[in-house]
Design a protein around this motif. Structure first.
Motif, PDB file in Angstrom:
ATOM      1  N   PHE A 102      31.094  30.816  40.671  1.00 41.29           N
ATOM      2  CA  PHE A 102      31.205  30.597  39.224  1.00 41.29           C
ATOM      3  C   PHE A 102      29.922  29.976  38.680  1.00 41.29           C
ATOM      4  O   PHE A 102      29.376  30.436  37.677  1.00 41.29           O
ATOM      5  N   GLY A 103      29.447  28.965  39.353  1.00 44.07           N
ATOM      6  CA  GLY A 103      28.239  28.280  38.885  1.00 44.07           C
ATOM      7  C   GLY A 103      27.075  29.246  38.792  1.00 44.07           C
ATOM      8  O   GLY A 103      26.360  29.301  37.786  1.00 44.07           O
ATOM      9  N   GLN A 104      26.960  30.066  39.797  1.00 42.32           N
ATOM     10  CA  GLN A 104      25.853  31.010  39.853  1.00 42.32           C
ATOM     11  C   GLN A 104      25.974  32.029  38.713  1.00 42.32           C
ATOM     12  O   GLN A 104      25.022  32.281  37.982  1.00 42.32           O
ATOM     13  N   THR A 105      27.176  32.582  38.553  1.00 46.30           N
ATOM     14  CA  THR A 105      27.375  33.587  37.512  1.00 46.30           C
ATOM     15  C   THR A 105      27.072  33.003  36.137  1.00 46.30           C
ATOM     16  O   THR A 105      26.335  33.588  35.348  1.00 46.30           O
ATOM     17  N   TYR A 106      27.640  31.842  35.885  1.00 46.76           N
ATOM     18  CA  TYR A 106      27.450  31.259  34.563  1.00 46.76           C
ATOM     19  C   TYR A 106      25.973  30.936  34.325  1.00 46.76           C
ATOM     20  O   TYR A 106      25.428  31.274  33.276  1.00 46.76           O
ATOM     21  N   ALA A 107      25.349  30.362  35.309  1.00 48.55           N
ATOM     22  CA  ALA A 107      23.941  29.991  35.140  1.00 48.55           C
ATOM     23  C   ALA A 107      23.095  31.229  34.846  1.00 48.55           C
ATOM     24  O   ALA A 107      22.269  31.232  33.930  1.00 48.55           O
TER      25      ALA A 107
ATOM     26  N   SER B 241      34.847  35.269  32.051  1.00 50.97           N
ATOM     27  CA  SER B 241      34.653  36.369  32.997  1.00 50.97           C
ATOM     28  C   SER B 241      33.935  35.861  34.240  1.00 50.97           C
ATOM     29  O   SER B 241      34.127  36.377  35.333  1.00 50.97           O
ATOM     30  N   GLY B 242      33.127  34.805  34.070  1.00 50.74           N
ATOM     31  CA  GLY B 242      32.426  34.234  35.213  1.00 50.74           C
ATOM     32  C   GLY B 242      33.378  33.538  36.175  1.00 50.74           C
ATOM     33  O   GLY B 242      33.109  33.434  37.371  1.00 50.74           O
ATOM     34  N   ALA B 243      34.510  33.077  35.659  1.00 54.47           N
ATOM     35  CA  ALA B 243      35.472  32.405  36.519  1.00 54.47           C
ATOM     36  C   ALA B 243      36.484  33.378  37.092  1.00 54.47           C
ATOM     37  O   ALA B 243      37.039  33.161  38.174  1.00 54.47           O
ATOM     38  N   PHE B 244      36.717  34.436  36.354  1.00 55.85           N
ATOM     39  CA  PHE B 244      37.804  35.346  36.706  1.00 55.85           C
ATOM     40  C   PHE B 244      37.605  36.018  38.063  1.00 55.85           C
ATOM     41  O   PHE B 244      38.446  35.942  38.959  1.00 55.85           O
ATOM     42  N   GLN B 245      36.462  36.665  38.211  1.00 51.37           N
ATOM     43  CA  GLN B 245      36.174  37.396  39.442  1.00 51.37           C
ATOM     44  C   GLN B 245      36.197  36.459  40.674  1.00 51.37           C
ATOM     45  O   GLN B 245      36.900  36.738  41.647  1.00 51.37           O
TER      46      GLN B 245
END
Ligand code: ATP
Ligand code: ATP
Ligand code: MG
Lengths: 626, 582
Positions: A102-107, B241-245
């Motif tokens: 999550f951290g990576q995606t959000y960042a 969406s960043g948390a979902f996957q």
């Protein structure tokens, strides 16, 4: 004319990549952090099969060969406890993985979004500074795409592909390392398939690249077509062009479809091919690994883990080629964006921020001089030939002449929309090219020939988004433009919101609002290009009175076809096919009996019907032409 | 919501129902083969544990190769069929969208801005296509795979299966919760995207003015606000969406751990074999794909659904102006008589025309004068039905205008709008806009009549000169005369000139009016102008004021009556006299 969409777009162009990466600079630490997080997260993914192997080889089907493992030291001997502990380890790894993911995606999305933000701002900023001639050639539909869709395409690359690329590489390396540690022979077999995959990828790339090139061309065409036909829909309808326009659109659309279908075909071949190769590797592992197991040289656990790894091994490879496409369209988009950004800006565009500082005092007199001006839009196709005149401060100059004579062009030059090819134009004795362009333009209040209004209220349009302009000035300008009565009929008065291009007002009303805008600017030089062409006589007369008061002490240039509007000018310029043919006051020009005189006679032949008028005209005519 | 999505999409999907069915059938088979692969591997591993002959191993390998070959072929077909269908759907939808836009009239285009409509027909459409192509493919694949794997796991060990599925309810909840919010947030993003596109479009179309007033900074500030808001909205979506996957992945991992715990214990307690445990794990691994696909698909579907709602909004518009039950298809030609009978017209409740009566016999010329904003353009816009009055108020050839097929009506009208719009094509093509099949000679004739031919003679490329967007590279007068030539080329029964000579100099105007004199013969002409010189020779002159016709008659009659027209005449004369006296 070759269009930008046509460039083939190399897959990875070092120059472009470097430049793109430059946009990441402000966010580099975030990117680094995200990349590390992504790598760690991938590591957590590899842990699963590994733990499984440990469970099998150590507890469930203990073999001597399977004893050694990284965790050997800390694991208990009791099988049940061991399994439970491994499960707990696995679970905590999962939690860490989730947080990292999550951290990576959000960042990265954050970085992507802000990079896009910067880029969009830069493109928009650049568009505000490109020379006008650039827009003569580039339809708005296409430029809108640059700011919106093209930038959006880059987003994918930055926020997902970039990290995924590192990530995939990382996973690959890790898996290879683990595999080699397990058994190098089986690893070689697995890796032996890789060249075949490269080969497949190569064919695939070549095939899609061409399709993508075509897709880009047609997407641009679709945009331009839509933009134009939506804005001109009334004309399309009034001329029964609906069916034909639709047919043309079908054609573009169909080309677009076909380009896509050939891309889809390439994908449909490529993906199964990669999967085939990956299962081929699995089969080879099963065969060779199986033989070794039969000879007791290998544990089942290792074969099992190998099969699992082999399948994971090919997933990043497949991903990589997928990313490759994202990357490729990103390259194409960024190439177009950069090409736009590299288009040299108006030589005129002020050095950043200098605009305010360099402004000459607004009270400066406003002397205009054209000094042997030659101008052509294209090549040697002269629109103005050797035009010279001077407007003294406070003087009013009228320009008349046939349509297409070059009147509007003279205004465009004065505003430095274009630069002259020969000769020079001076304002207050200074060559326009030496002026700061913003300071220059602020000297003028102008009504362009095509009235333009933007969305926002009528008042916003009058003050032209200048928030500092006092409400009284706006009101006064509206009054001078004779708008007050009309505004009184609107429930919201001048706070009435306008729609796109001011639709909702009659053409005359639009002209009046444009007129009010020019007055509200309180310029030292007023330029009116057919400012009242569509306004009724009554209103025009009233405006003219207001104008006369306004013009006292101001230099003004007005273009009009109705000679009644220009008669009072201090100086009338008669343009004919780009040449300044006559120059003087109304009376002087009538006496010359040239073009102006002919125009005048024509316009007022009416008067001959009236005794008084005819007599006076006769008087003017006196020195009869030979 | 899903259901509604399907019912509204069905009309489009059904065209390809054959292909879709075939594609889904192949998908089913394909998935079966996919599941067979770990099954074979599992059998092989099991046998390896129990000692195996080389021949048997070879058999397994051959089986594997057969399965994967079959899968390659099926996979290829499945992709080709399903993805191509989605591209075709996009094609259909985009065409339908333009076809719909072509039936809409003024009010609609005031409500929806150009940039917005473009964003919808490009961006939203591609979101919908993604939902239909990869969306359908992956979700079908995921569901089928899921069912297969579930069945196999159940057969292997029902107890362990139940344990592995403990996180399933959470998954369902998560999908619902996230799905709904992703939908909303994406909708907000798309509408912001529209605003952004609209802003750029508007900035570019008002470019010269912005430059002339040195308002670049303000324009950038306006753009900046939208740009920032757009980023904010995107980040709000990313938060979800960043948390979902990762969440889905995590839940799958939890299932693994559960299997490890309970399965491992079961092996130790000899309730299941090691092979059984390994198989269970292998099949569990097959769940990874449906899980990832689900996350991906939910995203696609929610985005697609949000965009589809935006497209639906356009596609479901009913054309305000179109042929209806009143239309009489037997009408194929017009004489050109026009009558307005007790005409009332308002824009959003603001009355413009009130109880207006006017009759123009076929073949005659009517000139319309009146103050700015009196409603002249509105009145003539009713004739080609670009605007629509209540039934029975506008009559052509003595019959209500709605009885005449729209096509026939407009075919017979040559309209020169007050504000010229040209297409970025050649000059010739613009003139031939109403009759594209016209040849060069046919184009030349009206150009001559509109006084354009002299200008064209000066253009190096003649009629092949490209005129730029909106006719940008022509002078104001050239544009207007191109529009005039465009109307004349149709040789219409009814000619409408809405202030069509405003940007033309007197000499040229004079020449055009002379030319029109002949052209006008035999056709009904409506002429709007503020200049007496333009209107004086009309058969009839009407003054439009305060929403209705206040005077009508010939030039001489009106002068004699001493009303508004006479006053106008006086004023225009007076000006000149003043100038001469000075
Ligand atoms: N952006 C452009 N690119 C190329 N040619 C142009 C461009 N703008 C104008 N022209 C050409 O330059 C000539 C002069 O145009 P201009 O607009 O200056 O005429 P004008 O005297 O203002 O005419 P009008 O009275 O009709 O407004 C015309 O022949 C026109 O076709
Ligand atoms: N689309 C619209 N929506 C709302 N109001 C409109 C719209 N178009 C015009 N109006 C209003 O209706 C009135 C009549 O407009 P119209 O364009 O018919 O005037 P006109 O007589 O042609 O004026 P002009 O001489 O300036 O061309 C004006 O007050 C105008 O503000
Ligand atoms: Mg009008």
């Amino acid at each position: 004319m070759p269009q930008e969409e046509e460039s083939l777009g190399k897959a990875v162009d070092g120059r472009l990549v470097r430049r793109l990466l430059g946009y990441l600079r402000p966010y580099r630490w975030t990117v680094v952090a995200a990349t590390v997080a992504a790598a760690l997260q991938s590591a957590t993914q590899v842990v699963g099969p590994y733990l499984n192997k440990v469970v099998i080889d150590r507890y469930l089907f203990p073999t001597p060969a399977g004893r050694g493992s990284l965790l050997a030291g800390i694991l208990p001997h009791n099988a049940l406890r061991g399994v439970t502990e491994l499960g707990v380890i696995y679970l905590s790894v999962l939690v860490v993985g989730f947080v990292l993911d999550f951290g990576q995606t959000y960042a990265m999305q954050w970085v992507g979004q802000y990079t896009m933000y910067d880029l969009r701002r830069e493109v928009f900023h650049h568009l505000q500074r490109l020379p006008i001639s650039f827009f003569d050639r580039n339809p708005a539909g296409r430029l809108v795409t640059r700011v919106t869709n093209d930038v959006e395409t880059l987003n994918d690359t930055i926020s997902t592909a970039l990290v995924a690329l590192f990530d995939d590489m990382f996973v690959l390396v890790m898996i290879i390392a683990i595999m080699i540690r397990f058994n190098w022979r089986l690893s070689l077999i697995t890796l032996g398939v890789v060249p075949l995959i490269f080969l497949a990828t190569h064919f695939f790339r070549t095939a899609v690249r061409e399709s993508y090139r075509r897709i880009r061309i047609y997407v641009a065409q679709i945009n331009v077509f839509l933009q134009e036909h939506i804005t001109g829909m009334a004309v399309v309808q009034a001329f029964n062009r609906e069916r034909r326009a639709l047919a043309e659109f079908h054609d573009i659309n169909r080309e677009h479809l076909h380009a896509w279908i050939s891309a889809v075909f390439a994908y449909a071949v490529y993906y199964p091919a990669v999967e085939f190769l990956s299962i081929l590797a699995v089969t080879l592992i099963l065969w060779f690994g199986g033989l070794r197991v039969m000879h007791g040289e290998l544990t089942i656990g290792i074969v099992f883990a190998f099969i699992q790894y082999a399948q994971r091994f090919f997933r990043p490879i497949q991903d990589l080629s997928d990313k490759y496409n994202t990357l490729q369209s990103a390259m194409a988009s960024s190439e177009r964006i950069f090409r736009l950004l590299d288009t040299p800006v108006d030589a005129t565009a002020a050095p950043e921020g200098a605009a305010e500082a360099g402004a000459a005092p607004a009270a400066a007199p406003g002397r205009i001089e054209f000094d042997h001006v030659w101008f052509a839009y294209k090549g040697e196709d002269w629109i103005l030939r050797d035009v010279s005149f001077a407007a003294e401060p406070g003087e009013s100059v009228a320009i008349v002449g046939h349509t297409g004579a070059g009147k509007t062009t003279m205004i465009s030059l004065l505003l430095r929309f274009y630069d002259v090819q020969k000769g020079r134009i001076l304002l207050d004795g200074v060559d326009l090219r030496a002026w700061d362009v913003h300071a220059l333009r602020r000297r003028f209040g102008i009504v362009l020939q095509d009235p333009y209004l933007s969305t926002g209220t009528i008042a916003d349009n009058v003050r032209m988004d200048d928030d500092r302009m006092p409400a009284e000035v706006v009101r006064e300008a509206e009054r001078q433009a004779n708008l007050t009565d009309f505004l009184a009929t609107l429930p919201l008065g001048d706070a009435t919101p306008l729609r796109e291009r001011g639709s909702g007002l009659s053409t005359g009303q639009k002209q009046l609002v444009n007129f009010a805008r020019a007055l509200a600017a309180r310029p030292s030089i007023l330029i009116l290009d057919e400012a009242t062409a569509s306004v009724d006589t009554d209103t025009e007369l009233k405006i003219r009175e207001a104008l006369e008061r306004m013009l006292a002490g101001r230099t003004s240039i007005l273009i009009a076809h109705r000679l009644s509007t220009v008669q009072r000018a201090d100086q009338i310029l008669v343009m004919h096919k780009g040449v300044l043919r006559e120059r003087g006051t109304h009376q002087e020009l009538l006496r010359q009996q040239g073009i102006y005189w002919r125009l005048y006679r024509l316009q007022y032949k009416d008067q001959e019907a009236r005794p008084g008028g005819a007599r006076k005209l006769e008087a003017v005519r006196e020195p009869a032409p030979s | 919501m899903r259901w509604e999505l399907l019912t509204t999409l069905w009309p489009y999907l059904r065209r390809y129902r054959g292909r879709l069915a075939l594609g889904l059938g192949i998908l089913l088979l394909n998935t079966a083969v996919l599941v067979s692969i770990p099954y074979i591997i599992d059998l092989a591993i099991n046998d390896l544990g129990g000692g195996i002959s080389g021949a048997k191993l070879l058999k397994y390998c051959a089986l594997l190769m057969a399965a994967v070959s079959a899968r390659a072929v099926l996979n290829y077909l499945q992709r080709l069929i399903l993805i191509t269908v989605s591209r075709r759907l996009e094609f259909d939808l985009r065409n339908d969208l333009l076809a719909k836009l072509e039936t809409m009239s003024g009010g609609f285009f005031q409500q929806y801005r150009t940039g917005d409509l473009m964003a919808r027909s490009v961006n939203d459409l591609s979101a919908v296509r993604n939902m239909l192509g990869p969306g359908i493919m992956y979700s079908a694949q995921a569901v089928v795979l899921f069912a297969y794997v579930l069945a196999i796991l159940w057969r292997l060990d029902p107890r362990l299966t139940l344990i592995a599925f403990v996180p399933a309810p959470i998954v369902t909840l998560a999908v619902q919760w996230f799905g709904k919010r992703i939908h909303e947030r994406f909708e907000r993003i798309q509408s912001m995207f529209s605003s952004l596109a609209t802003r750029v479009e508007e900035n570019l179309s008002g470019l010269r003015l912005v430059r002339a007033y040195a308002r670049e900074a303000q324009e950038e500030a306006k753009f900046e606000r939208l740009n920032r808001e757009y980023v904010q909205r995107n980040l709000r979506l990313v938060l979800l969406s960043g948390a979902f996957q990762p969440l889905l992945q995590f839940l799958l991992g939890v299932a693994y751990v559960l299997v490890l715990w309970f399965g491992g214990r079961a092996v130790l307690e000899h309730r299941i074999t090691l092979g059984g445990y390994a198989a269970f794990n292998l099949y569990m691994a097959q769940m990874a794909f449906p899980m990832i696909a689900m996350g991906y698909v939910i995203n696609l579907v929610q985005r697609g659904a949000a965009s589809w709602a935006r497209l639906q909004e356009l596609l479901q518009q009913t054309p305000q102006i179109a042929d209806g039950p009143a239309t009489d298809p037997s009408v194929t030609a017009l004489a050109g008589e026009i009558e307005f009978r007790h005409l009332n017209f308002d824009y959003d409740g603001i009355a413009v025309l009130r109880d207006l009566n006017l009759h123009i016999p076929a073949g005659r010329t009517l000139a319309l004068v009146g103050p700015t904003g009196a409603g002249k353009s509105t009145l003539v816009g009713l004739i080609p039905r670009l605007l629509e009055a209540a039934p029975g108020m506008v009559l052509v050839d003595g019959r209500p205008i709605r009885e005449i097929p729209l096509d026939v009506l407009r075919q017979n009208i040559g309209w020169v709008p007050q504000e010229t719009f040209l297409f970025s094509d050649t000059l010739g093509a613009n003139i031939a806009f109403g009759r594209p099949e016209a040849d060069e000679a046919e184009v030349r004739e009206p150009a001559e009549r509109a006084g354009l031919s002299l200008d064209v003679a000066d253009f190096p490329e003649g009629y092949a000169t490209r005129v730029g967007e909106r006719g940008l590279t022509l002078s104001g007068g050239q544009k207007q005369r191109t529009a005039l030539a465009r109307a004349l080329l149709r040789n219409p029964r009814i000619l409408i000139l809405d202030d069509a000579l405003a940007s033309v100099d007197t000499l040229t105007e004079e020449r055009i009016l002379e030319g029109l004199e002949q052209a006008r013969r035999g056709r009904t002409t409506l002429l709007i102008s503020h200049r007496i010189s333009t209107v004086r020779s009309a058969d009839q002159i009407a003054v439009l004021q305060d929403g209705h016709i206040t005077e009508a008659g010939t030039h001489a009659e009106l002068i004699g009556r001493g009303g508004t027209y006479a006053a106008l005449y006086e004023k225009q004369l007076l000006e000149e006299e003043l100038a001469q006296v000075e």
